[in-house]
Motif scaffolding. Structure first.
Motif, short mmCIF file in Angstrom:
data_model
loop_
_atom_site.label_atom_id
_atom_site.label_comp_id
_atom_site.label_asym_id
_atom_site.label_seq_id
_atom_site.Cartn_x
_atom_site.Cartn_y
_atom_site.Cartn_z
N ALA A 50 -23.32 2.46 -1.76
CA ALA A 50 -24.64 1.98 -2.54
C ALA A 50 -25.37 1.10 -1.72
O ALA A 50 -26.77 0.95 -1.77
CB ALA A 50 -23.99 1.46 -3.89
N ASP A 54 -29.36 1.38 -0.48
CA ASP A 54 -30.33 0.41 -0.54
C ASP A 54 -31.05 -0.15 0.28
O ASP A 54 -32.47 -0.31 0.57
CB ASP A 54 -29.66 -0.62 -1.47
N THR A 158 -22.30 -1.00 -8.43
CA THR A 158 -22.72 0.32 -8.89
C THR A 158 -21.86 1.42 -8.32
O THR A 158 -21.65 2.42 -8.83
CB THR A 158 -24.29 0.82 -8.87
N ARG A 161 -19.27 1.82 -10.90
CA ARG A 161 -19.71 2.28 -11.97
C ARG A 161 -19.60 3.80 -12.11
O ARG A 161 -19.20 4.31 -12.82
CB ARG A 161 -21.23 1.90 -12.33
N THR A 162 -20.04 4.39 -10.87
CA THR A 162 -20.18 5.87 -10.68
C THR A 162 -18.61 6.44 -10.54
O THR A 162 -18.11 7.45 -11.27
CB THR A 162 -20.91 6.36 -9.71
N ASP A 165 -16.87 7.78 -13.91
CA ASP A 165 -17.81 9.23 -14.45
C ASP A 165 -16.53 10.02 -13.50
O ASP A 165 -16.11 10.95 -14.13
CB ASP A 165 -18.93 9.51 -14.00
N ALA A 197 -20.46 1.98 -20.49
CA ALA A 197 -21.64 2.64 -20.59
C ALA A 197 -21.24 4.07 -21.12
O ALA A 197 -21.89 4.80 -21.97
CB ALA A 197 -22.24 2.79 -19.36
N VAL A 227 -25.21 -4.72 -13.42
CA VAL A 227 -25.00 -3.33 -13.35
C VAL A 227 -25.61 -2.55 -14.31
O VAL A 227 -26.42 -1.79 -14.13
CB VAL A 227 -23.43 -2.94 -13.03
N ASP A 229 -27.95 -3.48 -16.46
CA ASP A 229 -29.44 -3.76 -16.44
C ASP A 229 -29.96 -2.85 -15.49
O ASP A 229 -31.03 -2.26 -15.66
CB ASP A 229 -29.79 -5.42 -16.11
N LEU A 230 -29.36 -2.82 -14.19
CA LEU A 230 -29.73 -2.04 -13.11
C LEU A 230 -30.11 -0.58 -13.52
O LEU A 230 -30.96 0.30 -13.24
CB LEU A 230 -29.13 -2.13 -12.08
N ARG A 231 -29.14 0.00 -14.28
CA ARG A 231 -29.04 1.53 -14.78
C ARG A 231 -29.52 1.56 -16.39
O ARG A 231 -29.43 2.76 -16.79
CB ARG A 231 -27.61 1.79 -14.45
N GLU A 233 -28.16 0.63 -19.11
CA GLU A 233 -27.17 0.95 -19.92
C GLU A 233 -26.58 -0.12 -20.76
O GLU A 233 -27.10 -1.27 -20.29
CB GLU A 233 -26.05 1.61 -18.70
#
Ligand SMILES: Cc1ncc(COP(=O)(O)O)c(C=O)c1O
Length: 326
Positions: A50, A54, A158, A161-162, A165, A197, A227, A229-231, A233
């Motif tokens: 990530a 960026d 992040t 975060r993924t 999933d 999320a 995180v 806020d960035l997404r 969620e």
């Protein structure tokens, strides 16, 4: 943001029945993030994936980060920067030492990173020094991308975060207690953000190896909210963050419980754990899981693990076992 493509995902989720029996949990799954497929980066490959995406998107030409002498993240960052075609400048806490002082330093230099030392053993001084070096490089015409110790920025987190999933897709409805080694907190923050999320009632517990549990929990909550806020969620709240103190004798120092857990993992399942992150987290798992089905998130640390094994063959019996980490 699309990841840079550094990590080979998904990592396997495997059953570890012999280790479960040894630890006294009803069952044990292991999420093999020691196998993220890039250099010896372990969990840091997801964060760097990530961060490097960026950095590229912002047109950066030099990655600036840092940590302690033994930081797994700095050697992974050096490898990641080389892979992405970026220059890498690392700021390490403490006075200058030779490359032989720690395998992570040797690895970072081998990957072509430039290393600067703060002269101050206090690792918190590294944060300001990273910003100062980035400003100096920018003044000289470079385009620096600065990231904090452990890659623990919202963008870095992040990556985990993924990973939630990914894990939910593999769990097939199972509901184990998840235990993960926690240092700077980016890994746990991403996992907490992901659990909230997705609305999945998965219990994730950070085993803190470097800071008191309440201090880590506050950092992780703050980062997990960033995180979210960035997404765009839902934000986690304090109750969503659970941390236990797994430092044992102290940050960067191997513990007898951790060493036993590592030896058990190696002998029952062939899992290689490092002495100061993953070994301590696994040692904390039985008390956290209290007999219930559990999931151990293996975060890597392979370079340190192998170095510790090799040190056993070379060091005098009186040598200290203390090791430094971010
Ligand atoms: C092997 C290993 N596990 C876990 C962690 C903790 O990750 P985080 O800093 O994201 O909390 C680290 C951090 O360097 C690590 O090297």
């Amino acid at each position: 943001m699309t990841p840079a493509g550094l990590a080979l995902l998904p990592t396997p989720l495997v059953a570890a029945p012999r280790l479960a029996a040894a630890l006294g949990t009803a069952s044990l799954l292991v999420k093999r993030d020691d196998l993220t497929g890039f250099a010896v980066a372990g969990n840091k490959a997801r964060q760097l994936d990530a961060l490097l995406a960026d950095a590229r998107a912002r047109g950066a030409d030099v990655l600036v980060t840092g940590g302690t002498l033994g930081s797994n993240f700095v050697q992974a960052a050096a490898a990641g920067a080389a892979w992405a075609g970026l220059r890498c400048v690392l700021v390490l806490a403490g006075p200058p030492v030779p490359r032989s002082a720690h395998p992570n330093l040797a690895a970072a230099l081998t990957w072509g990173a430039e290393v600067r030392f703060t002269g101050d053993p206090d690792r918190t001084a590294v944060d300001g020094a990273i910003d100062a070096v980035a400003a100096e490089l920018a003044a000289a015409g470079a385009r620096p991308y600065a990231c904090p110790r452990g890659g623990a920025s919202a963008v870095g987190a992040t990556g985990y975060r993924t990973a939630v999933d990914e894990l939910l897709g593999q769990l097939d409805g199972a509901d184990p207690v998840v235990v993960v080694a926690t240092g700077a907190g980016g890994t746990l923050a991403g996992l907490v953000a992901g659990v909230v999320a997705t609305g999945r009632r998965l219990r994730v517990v950070g085993a803190s190896v470097s800071r008191p549990a309440d201090e880590v929990a506050a950092r992780v909550l703050d980062l997990a909210c960033q995180v979210a806020d960035l997404r765009a969620e839902p934000r986690p709240v304090a109750q969503d963050v659970e941390v236990v103190d797994a430092r044992g004798p102290g940050h960067g120092t191997a513990s007898p419980e951790g060493d036993l857990a590592a030896a058990t993992a190696l002998r029952t399942e062939g899992l290689v754990l490092d002495p100061v992150y993953t070994a301590k987290a696994l040692a904390a798992l039985p008390a956290v899981a209290a007999g219930r089905p559990a999931l151990f998130w293996h975060t890597g640390g392979l370079l340190d693990a192998v170095a510790a094994m090799l040190a056993e063959t070379t060091r005098p019996t009186t040598a200290p076992t203390s090791r430094t980490t971010p």
